[in-house]
Design a protein around this motif. Structure first.
Motif, PDB file in Angstrom:
ATOM      1  N   MET A 192       0.841  -1.207   0.000  1.00  0.00           N
ATOM      2  CA  MET A 192       0.000   0.000   0.000  1.00  0.00           C
ATOM      3  C   MET A 192       0.872   1.251   0.000  1.00  0.00           C
ATOM      4  SD  MET A 192      -3.372   0.154   2.384  1.00  0.00           S
ATOM      5  CE  MET A 192      -3.519  -1.441   3.167  1.00  0.00           C
ATOM      6  N   THR A 242      -2.836   4.272   2.735  1.00  0.00           N
ATOM      7  CA  THR A 242      -2.922   3.950   4.165  1.00  0.00           C
ATOM      8  C   THR A 242      -3.573   5.102   4.939  1.00  0.00           C
ATOM      9  OG1 THR A 242      -0.901   2.682   3.922  1.00  0.00           O
ATOM     10  CG2 THR A 242      -1.570   3.217   6.160  1.00  0.00           C
ATOM     11  N   ILE A 250      -7.222   5.366   4.409  1.00  0.00           N
ATOM     12  CA  ILE A 250      -7.965   4.394   5.222  1.00  0.00           C
ATOM     13  C   ILE A 250      -8.110   4.926   6.660  1.00  0.00           C
ATOM     14  CG2 ILE A 250      -7.890   2.071   6.248  1.00  0.00           C
ATOM     15  CD1 ILE A 250      -6.653   1.063   3.660  1.00  0.00           C
ATOM     16  N   ILE A 251      -7.014   5.465   7.211  1.00  0.00           N
ATOM     17  CA  ILE A 251      -7.080   6.018   8.580  1.00  0.00           C
ATOM     18  C   ILE A 251      -8.110   7.159   8.617  1.00  0.00           C
ATOM     19  CG2 ILE A 251      -5.794   7.109  10.473  1.00  0.00           C
ATOM     20  CD1 ILE A 251      -3.249   5.824   9.330  1.00  0.00           C
ATOM     21  N   LEU A 265      -2.002   5.589  15.045  1.00  0.00           N
ATOM     22  CA  LEU A 265      -1.853   5.013  13.698  1.00  0.00           C
ATOM     23  C   LEU A 265      -0.985   5.914  12.818  1.00  0.00           C
ATOM     24  CD1 LEU A 265      -5.519   3.767  13.000  1.00  0.00           C
ATOM     25  CD2 LEU A 265      -3.526   2.353  13.475  1.00  0.00           C
ATOM     26  N   TYR A 322       2.707   5.599  13.855  1.00  0.00           N
ATOM     27  CA  TYR A 322       3.287   4.312  13.440  1.00  0.00           C
ATOM     28  C   TYR A 322       3.576   4.309  11.935  1.00  0.00           C
ATOM     29  CZ  TYR A 322       3.933  -0.659  12.652  1.00  0.00           C
ATOM     30  OH  TYR A 322       4.450  -1.870  12.283  1.00  0.00           O
ATOM     31  N   PHE A 323       2.553   4.633  11.154  1.00  0.00           N
ATOM     32  CA  PHE A 323       2.737   4.562   9.695  1.00  0.00           C
ATOM     33  C   PHE A 323       3.622   5.700   9.181  1.00  0.00           C
ATOM     34  CE2 PHE A 323      -1.082   1.880  10.063  1.00  0.00           C
ATOM     35  CZ  PHE A 323      -0.599   0.768   9.392  1.00  0.00           C
ATOM     36  N   ILE A 337       6.123   7.124  10.686  1.00  0.00           N
ATOM     37  CA  ILE A 337       7.536   6.803  10.933  1.00  0.00           C
ATOM     38  C   ILE A 337       7.968   5.616  10.072  1.00  0.00           C
ATOM     39  CG2 ILE A 337       9.140   5.922  12.699  1.00  0.00           C
ATOM     40  CD1 ILE A 337       7.632   7.791  14.659  1.00  0.00           C
ATOM     41  N   SER A 338       7.096   4.614   9.948  1.00  0.00           N
ATOM     42  CA  SER A 338       7.436   3.437   9.132  1.00  0.00           C
ATOM     43  C   SER A 338       7.688   3.809   7.668  1.00  0.00           C
ATOM     44  CB  SER A 338       6.313   2.406   9.191  1.00  0.00           C
ATOM     45  OG  SER A 338       6.100   1.998  10.502  1.00  0.00           O
ATOM     46  N   TYR A 339       6.886   4.737   7.148  1.00  0.00           N
ATOM     47  CA  TYR A 339       7.049   5.153   5.741  1.00  0.00           C
ATOM     48  C   TYR A 339       8.149   6.204   5.582  1.00  0.00           C
ATOM     49  CZ  TYR A 339       2.556   2.923   4.577  1.00  0.00           C
ATOM     50  OH  TYR A 339       1.548   2.032   4.372  1.00  0.00           O
TER      51      TYR A 339
END
Lengths: 107, 432
Positions: free
Chosen positions: B1, B6, B9-10, B35, B38-39, B41-43
């Motif tokens: 995704m 993402t 969706i959030i 959320l 998390y996303f 930082i992850s991305y």
């Protein structure tokens, strides 16, 4: 041969664990839904709540995938996660469909 | 995704949870924040260090300070006292008393939380209605509508006004210069329409009842410690004066608010424990959580996608586009809490006006006025209207959505329409 048996056994165990987790998660979600949205007038809210859970499940999948990156086990772990999410998501999806059916019948 | 998918969706999850009111709004905001972090930082969209900047700590702390100051003033019995005092003086004039109630609710909701004002004035109205022998239902509903008009009065009157005033560094006097015409005209519209619809028929009440109210109401009965009332009022006035004069200094608004919070706890004589217990702590969590979420939406490109839809609107003449934005904001605020509406729309509007090179002020005011008045369109859109309806239900006066539409829509729609006209006129003559 032995390795193949162990592999099949592990797969079966995982499948059963996935099914159990999914089933009991759905049972607790259904109990919560029945308590909160027992009345027929709240079916619409129940549908929205179900959709929110499905969307959250897709985020759980993405959350795992985004951290896994490219490593030898990533495909297997992703498949495992998808299996667990399917067992939770499928009954919720059925719940949404049933609620929508009841809503449509009501009107 | 992709990050865009993402965060879309959030965004969908948050909107669904807020519209259906499935979870408490603070929980929704915190879920959105968790959320997003998390996303995000992850991305690699942002780092942990950026989150402190995204939270906008100064605004959140300013909100906390104001909530505490509001509660301190309310705990001292100030609002009950003023309300009862004026009603005691005006009790024999039915028309004047009703108008005073409406004006006081508007004024006080500018200086306190709408819920507190609704609870206090709900009780006063019931007392007043029983004494004079009129039906309190319409008055309570009109008061509920007016609390949202009061949210435009000063920069600290409502969270949307506070967020925009803090972010745009709008001075106190600059704010009041624009808000006053809105307040005066909207209150006038409310008084005229409610008079024609409800109060005209009751204007000839039993003269025997009129004297009863004078004897029944004792303003001092609402005050536990008169000294606490005087001190709290002086400290709150000092806070308002300091904030209004602070735009030229480098002192942050949150510092001023907390300075007066400390002062009020030390000098007012009001029990701090009671104030802390009554303060609505969900608001700072809600606003802080939403700041992080909106930061995530901004960096993932979701806000740009929404902006693409809005850009055509902003290309129009500001005399048309600003009132239209007000209407959009009001319509959305009718179904979703007005704080997220402003938090999401503000960065979009801000970026667009910069790109298009147009004056942002009419659009900021469209957001402030629209987000405040929109809550009047549904029974669940504004907490104060909801409280008013609950107060009526407790007295066996049920209000269905149909009855609410019949009784309140003439006023609520007129308020939005008049605001659009005022905004268009102000933009046209260059007042904004």
């Amino acid at each position: 041969m032995i390795l193949s048996i162990i592999y099949t056994w592990a797969l079966m165990i995982l499948f059963c664990v996935g099914f159990s987790i999914g089933y009991y998660s759905y049972r607790s979600i259904k109990r919560k839904f029945d308590e909160e949205y027992g009345k027929k007038g709240l079916l619409f809210k129940r549908v929205i709540h179900g959709i929110v859970y499905i969307l959250l499940l897709s985020l759980v999948h993405e959350a795992v995938v985004v951290r896994l990156g490219e490593n030898p086990l990533s495909k297997e772990v992703e498949a495992l996660i998808l299996l667990f999410l399917f067992f939770i998501g499928a009954p919720i999806f059925i719940d949404i469909t049933l609620s929508l059916y009841k809503l449509a019948k009501k009107h | 995704m992709t990050p865009l998918a993402t965060f879309t969706i959030i965004f969908t999850i948050v909107i669904l949870l807020l519209v259906a009111e499935i979870e408490h709004r603070a929980i929704v905001a915190m879920l959105a924040a968790v959320l997003s972090v998390y996303f995000g930082i992850s991305y690699g969209l942002f780092t942990y260090e950026d989150i402190v900047e995204m939270i906008n700590l100064d605004t959140v702390l300013f909100i906390v300070g104001i909530l505490i100051l509001f509660e301190t003033l309310s705990e001292s019995g100030f609002f009950d006292f003023i309300g009862l005092y004026l009603l005691q003086k005006l009790g024999s004039h039915y028309t004047l008393s009703i108008i005073t109630l409406i004006v006081l609710v508007t004024l006080f909701s500018g200086f306190s939380s709408n819920i507190t004002v609704m609870l206090i004035f709900g009780a006063i109205t019931f007392k007043f209605a029983e004494s004079l022998g009129f039906n309190a239902k319409e008055t309570i509903l009109v008061e509920g509508l007016q609390t949202n008009v009061g949210g435009i009065l000063i920069p600290i009157s409502s969270i949307p006004a506070l967020i925009i005033a803090t972010k745009t560094r709008m001075g106190f006097s600059d704010f009041i210069k624009i808000s006053l015409p809105f307040i005066v005209l909207l209150t006038l519209v409310t008084v005229i329409i409610s008079w024609v619809l409800y109060y005209r028929r009751d204007s000839k009440l039993n003269p025997e009842n009129k004297e009863v109210i004078r004897k029944l109401i004792d303003p001092w009965s609402a005050v536990e410690k008169p000294s606490a009332l005087y001190r709290s009022f002086l400290i709150f006035s000092g806070f308002l004066i300091t904030v209004s004069l602070s735009s030229g200094t480098d002192l942050p608004p949150s510092f001023i608010a907390f300075f007066f919070v400390v002062l009020s706890f030390m000098l007012s004589g009001v029990d701090p424990d009671k104030v802390f217990r009554r303060t609505d702590w969900s608001i700072p969590f809600f606003v802080g959580g939403f700041f992080i979420f909106v930061g995530g939406l901004e960096r993932s490109g979701v806000l740009d996608k929404i902006a693409e839809k809005l850009v055509d609107l902003l290309y129009l003449n500001p005399c048309i586009s600003a009132p239209l934005l007000l209407l959009i904001c009001a319509t959305v605020s009718a179904f979703i809490d007005n704080i997220p509406v402003v938090l999401i729309l503000y960065p979009i509007v801000n970026d667009l006006v910069k790109i298009l090179g147009i004056d942002p002020l009419p659009f900021y005011w469209a957001l402030i006025v629209g987000s405040n008045l929109g809550g009047n369109l549904t029974t669940f859109g504004s907490p104060s209207v909801l409280i008013g309806i609950r107060l009526l239900e407790r007295r066996k006066m049920e209000v269905s959505m149909g009855e609410y539409v019949k009784k309140c829509y003439p006023i609520a729609l007129a308020q939005i329409l008049v605001s659009m006209v005022i905004l268009a006129l102000m933009t046209n003559v260059g007042y904004l």
